[in-house]
Design a protein around this motif. Structure first.
Motif, PDB file in Angstrom:
ATOM      1  N   GLN A  35       1.622   2.410  -8.566  1.00  0.00           N
ATOM      2  CA  GLN A  35       0.290   2.010  -8.108  1.00  0.00           C
ATOM      3  C   GLN A  35      -0.262   0.869  -8.957  1.00  0.00           C
ATOM      4  O   GLN A  35      -0.805  -0.108  -8.431  1.00  0.00           O
ATOM      5  CB  GLN A  35      -0.661   3.212  -8.158  1.00  0.00           C
ATOM      6  N   LYS A  65       1.862   6.615 -10.596  1.00  0.00           N
ATOM      7  CA  LYS A  65       0.809   5.813 -11.205  1.00  0.00           C
ATOM      8  C   LYS A  65       1.348   4.459 -11.652  1.00  0.00           C
ATOM      9  O   LYS A  65       0.689   3.424 -11.504  1.00  0.00           O
ATOM     10  CB  LYS A  65       0.187   6.565 -12.390  1.00  0.00           C
ATOM     11  N   ASP A 116       0.889  -1.162   0.000  1.00  0.00           N
ATOM     12  CA  ASP A 116       0.000   0.000   0.000  1.00  0.00           C
ATOM     13  C   ASP A 116       0.925   1.210   0.000  1.00  0.00           C
ATOM     14  O   ASP A 116       1.550   1.531   1.006  1.00  0.00           O
ATOM     15  CB  ASP A 116      -0.881  -0.012   1.250  1.00  0.00           C
TER      16      ASP A 116
END
Length: 362
Positions: free
Chosen positions: A330, A327, A71
């Motif tokens: 992620q 991004k 995370d």
């Protein structure tokens, strides 16, 4: 060299959507889309960076690597900057990483600066890993030489996103992905701008960037290949200015004496171009008129010189990697495939738009 504050105001939704679409698209042959982003063309704030194409080669997934899922908002993320931040590009690049981390709620961001020393950059990366960095964003100093640091990250199963300069290591094995400009295309666009500025005739000097990285190699190749289309433009001399303003000025002072026939200068970054302008002025010449000047970067100082008629064109090299870099991390952590190369969109400035778009520059 001067310190400038990064300006980054454009929304990142377009960039995020573009990267997501790119990551999901699967493997395809590289496409050269060129030009500026739609937002940049509209004359608003700086482009947050839009992914334009992906290279051939596979797509990397977390399942392939066997890395643990993270995370990112709770993870410790490291950013390794390679060069001293007197250069506006580096200031904007670092600020973009910090801004995006803050936007995403990442509170544990480690940052280092190698001060243009490869050994220090390797040490910096290993130090961040020792401090528990779980993901890394790296702006490599050179294309070669970083393998010991990449090996250290791989041993700890830490994904590495590289930005701006392409390393010669293997994507998905030694690093996750590379995010940067199409440097060959930048050189091509600079040659086209030079043709326009000179009317297709001139004796051209090239101020080369530093050796040992793909930016210099690609910008030189793109410029020379494209310049071959314009028989009235001839490269009479090329010499390295090492991407440095003072060095660029010193080299230009020498070239004015040894090659008085020079009527145009292609500088492979704005800092060298500005140094060349200073040298030309000191020699009693009128840069932008007697000697045309075209460079690559997109710094505010260079764009402002266009508005004064002392510079002719600037091809942007977009430093706002933050949205694309995070991004990519992620998407990787979410199990989505990541292409081995993501191309950021670059704008351009000339006498026709510089006054309206100067605030877009960094």
């Amino acid at each position: 060299m001067n310190n400038l504050t990064s300006r980054r105001t454009r929304p990142v939704a377009l960039a995020i959507g573009a990267v997501m679409a790119l990551s999901l698209a699967g493997c395809s042959k590289a496409e050269n889309t060129g030009g500026s982003s739609a937002a940049g063309s509209a004359g608003g704030g700086p482009a947050a960076s839009a992914a334009a194409s992906q290279s051939s080669g596979g797509n990397c997934t977390i399942a392939q690597t066997g890395y643990p899922k993270l995370d990112l908002t709770k993870a410790k993320v490291g950013f390794s900057q390679s060069e001293k931040e007197g250069n506006p590009f580096r200031i904007a690049e670092t600020q973009s990483i910090k801004d995006e981390a803050a936007k995403l709620g990442i509170t544990n961001l480690l940052t280092t600066n190698a001060q243009s020393d490869l050994n220090k950059q390797i040490s910096d990366i290993k130090s961040m890993l020792a401090q528990g960095a779980q993901a890394l964003i790296v702006a490599p100093l050179n294309s070669d030489g970083l393998q010991p640091a990449l090996d250290a990250a791989k041993a700890k199963k830490v994904p590495v996103v590289t930005i701006d300069r392409l390393v010669t290591s293997k994507p998905c094995t030694d690093y996750l992905t590379f995010i940067g400009s199409n440097f060959v295309q930048q050189g091509q666009r600079a040659a086209d701008a030079m043709d326009k500025a000179t009317g297709g005739k001139g004796e051209v000097a090239i101020l080369l960037g530093s050796s040992g990285n793909n930016v210099t190699t690609d910008r030189t190749k793109g410029f020379k290949d494209e310049l071959a289309k314009y028989p009235g433009l001839k490269v009479v001399v090329e010499q390295t200015g090492e991407f440095d303003r003072a060095k660029g000025q010193s080299v230009m002072e020498q070239l004015i004496q040894s090659h008085p026939e020079i009527t145009a200068v292609y500088a492979e970054n704005d800092e060298m171009g500005i140094g060349a302008v200073n040298a030309l002025k000191a020699a009693g010449k009128n840069p932008g008129k007697d000697v045309k000047v075209v460079s690559i970067d997109g710094t505010k100082n260079a764009v402002q010189l266009i508005t004064k008629g002392e510079y002719n064109a600037v091809i942007e090299s977009n430093p706002r990697f933050g949205p694309l870099a995070f991004k990519a991390l992620q998407d990787f952590e979410a199990g989505q495939p990541i292409p081995d190369k993501i191309v950021i969109s670059d704008d351009a400035y000339d006498s026709g738009n510089a006054a309206q778009k100067v605030n877009n520059a960094y």
